[in-house]
Design a protein around this motif. Structure first.
Motif, mmCIF file in Angstrom:
data_model
loop_
_atom_site.group_PDB
_atom_site.id
_atom_site.type_symbol
_atom_site.label_atom_id
_atom_site.label_comp_id
_atom_site.label_asym_id
_atom_site.label_seq_id
_atom_site.Cartn_x
_atom_site.Cartn_y
_atom_site.Cartn_z
ATOM 1 N N GLU A 1 -9.348 0.565 0.437
ATOM 2 C CA GLU A 1 -7.917 0.315 0.397
ATOM 3 C C GLU A 1 -7.175 1.598 0.738
ATOM 4 O OE1 GLU A 1 -6.367 -1.465 -3.078
ATOM 5 O OE2 GLU A 1 -7.361 -3.400 -2.738
ATOM 6 N N GLU B 1 -8.173 -2.027 6.925
ATOM 7 C CA GLU B 1 -8.870 -2.599 5.772
ATOM 8 C C GLU B 1 -9.747 -3.777 6.179
ATOM 9 O OE1 GLU B 1 -5.766 -1.259 2.226
ATOM 10 O OE2 GLU B 1 -5.944 -3.384 2.740
ATOM 11 N N SER C 1 -14.337 -1.212 -4.897
ATOM 12 C CA SER C 1 -13.511 -0.758 -3.786
ATOM 13 C C SER C 1 -13.126 0.709 -3.989
ATOM 14 C CB SER C 1 -12.260 -1.618 -3.658
ATOM 15 O OG SER C 1 -11.404 -1.396 -4.767
ATOM 16 N N HIS D 1 0.813 -1.208 0.000
ATOM 17 C CA HIS D 1 0.000 0.000 0.000
ATOM 18 C C HIS D 1 0.846 1.257 0.000
ATOM 19 C CE1 HIS D 1 -3.581 -2.412 0.735
ATOM 20 N NE2 HIS D 1 -2.845 -3.099 1.580
ATOM 21 N N THR E 1 -10.262 3.808 -2.842
ATOM 22 C CA THR E 1 -8.898 3.996 -2.348
ATOM 23 C C THR E 1 -8.762 5.356 -1.686
ATOM 24 O OG1 THR E 1 -7.976 2.578 -4.079
ATOM 25 C CG2 THR E 1 -6.465 4.094 -2.980
#
Length: 416
Positions: free
Chosen positions: A63, A56, A31, A5, A33
């Motif tokens: 994310e 998470e 998802s 990440h 981010t």
């Protein structure tokens, strides 16, 4: 860092750039981010991995993407980012930098969230106050560090000083006793203006004051002059240069020579001290900078970081959740233990009770302050009339005249 990440600086713009940083392909389309900018060395790889995995797991479909930034040139980079349209969502900034970013009107008002969920009444003042502009909380306190007295235990023992001083008056007496025993009682450079600021605040003064929206230099106030007078008395008990700051020469290296009994520094100086002289590893002690009264340490400058959310953050609601997690009690405790930081709330000081130097920092941090909350204060530090003012007084010039001249220059700079 190998966390999947973590991304290269400014590499989050396109999938091609992400691939260039060695990242895996994105998650499922549903998802979201959240892009977080953190500063170099603020957290360890282990902490970042543990936080990411836990967050998470608790927030399916989210994310976290961390971009590590360098302090050099960060002001321009953050200003451009918050003025654009593509994020990031959360940014770590120095606590005293919040005012200059808030002055752009591009930061999100976090007042409601901070008051409702994060126990803001218990925040360290040196982090909370610079994050609050005109009553609006733009910066959420994250972590802190401040100066303490680092002392040579053997030299104290040899001089018959059996415990750290409780007041400034006792501190002067003990330092004179250390000198009489043959060591240098304290090494204090003449232009250590952050330390001076603490003495000024302890007297009830300030470096500059907000007078109805106009910032006025205040070094010539009676309280500020008393702070400078104490600094002069303390500095005279060592051989520190009157015309240089604590980095010229590096005071940690001077202390490492073994004949200096005390310096005023953050505990991070220990690494440099023991690297230069490993024999001092088990001979170092720490105590809060003494205040005027017993039981009340001196006010200190609080360094550290706040978390901000730009108005243009693509994932603003989710960004606020990330800030709440990073600034909340669970991860504050984890961060303090992992990085030897002071946590952002006075009630969390107990989590570092087993870390001597950090625990001493936490005592001082409860009375921490920050530099004047003006967007132009960075310009004052760039020219820094406080340093030559200090040298002038230490070399025998009239304190009132020198303080008045420095205050006038501060006023002019803050008005530009």
């Amino acid at each position: 860092m190998k966390n999947r990440h973590l991304v290269c600086p400014l590499a989050a713009a396109t999938a091609l750039a992400l691939a260039g940083c060695g990242l895996l392909p994105g998650a499922a389309a549903e998802s979201r981010t959240v892009n977080v900018w953190l500063m170099r060395d603020s957290v360890s790889e282990d902490f970042l991995t543990r936080f990411t995995e836990a967050y998470e797991a608790e927030h399916p479909g989210i994310e976290l993407e961390f971009t590590i930034q360098e302090w050099t040139g960060i002001g321009k980079k953050v200003t451009e980012a918050i003025g654009g349209g593509g994020g990031p969502d959360v940014i770590e900034v120095g606590n005293t930098q919040v005012a200059q970013y808030a002055d752009t009107d591009k930061l999100y008002d976090l007042t409601l969230e901070s008051v409702r969920d994060l126990g803001s009444e218990d925040w360290l003042p040196g982090l909370a106050e610079p994050g609050r502009i005109g009553g609006t909380q733009y910066g959420i306190p994250w972590y802190a560090a401040n100066r303490v007295v680092i002392y040579h235990k053997d030299l104290f023992k040899q001089a018959g000083v059996t415990e750290p001083p409780a007041t400034r008056a006792q501190w002067l007496d003990d330092t004179e006793k250390l000198n009489r025993n043959g060591s240098q009682g304290i090494y204090l450079a003449g232009q250590d203006w952050y330390t001076l600021a603490g003495f000024i605040w302890d007297e009830g003064g300030d470096l500059a004051e907000d007078k109805g929206g106009d910032w006025i230099g205040a070094l010539d106030s009676p309280a500020a002059l008393r702070g400078m007078d104490f600094y002069k008395d303390l500095q005279s008990l060592g051989s520190g240069p009157k015309n240089a700051d604590e980095q010229t020469p590096p005071q940690a290296e001077v202390f490492a020579q073994g004949d200096v009994a005390q310096i005023i520094a953050t505990p991070s100086a220990v690494a440099a001290i023991t690297k230069a002289n490993p024999a001092l590893k088990d001979k170092l002690g720490f105590f809060p900078i003494p205040g005027k009264k017993a039981g009340q340490p001196c006010a200190v400058f609080t360094g550290g970081s706040d978390l901000i959310v730009p108005e243009n953050a693509p994932e603003r609601d989710r960004a606020i959740d990330v800030v709440k997690a990073l600034a909340g009690e669970k991860w504050q405790a984890e961060l303090a233990r992992a990085m030897n930081y002071v946590p952002n709330k006075t009630s969390l000081a107990s989590v570092v009770a087993g870390q001597e130097a950090t625990a001493v920092m936490a005592v001082g941090a409860a009375r921490g302050r920050a530099t004047p909350n003006s967007p132009q204060w960075a310009d004052v530090e760039a020219s820094n009339p406080i340093k030559p003012y200090m040298t002038a007084v230490l070399q025998g010039e009239d304190p009132k005249e020198a303080a008045a001249a420095a205050s006038e220059e501060i006023t002019r700079t803050l008005a530009e």
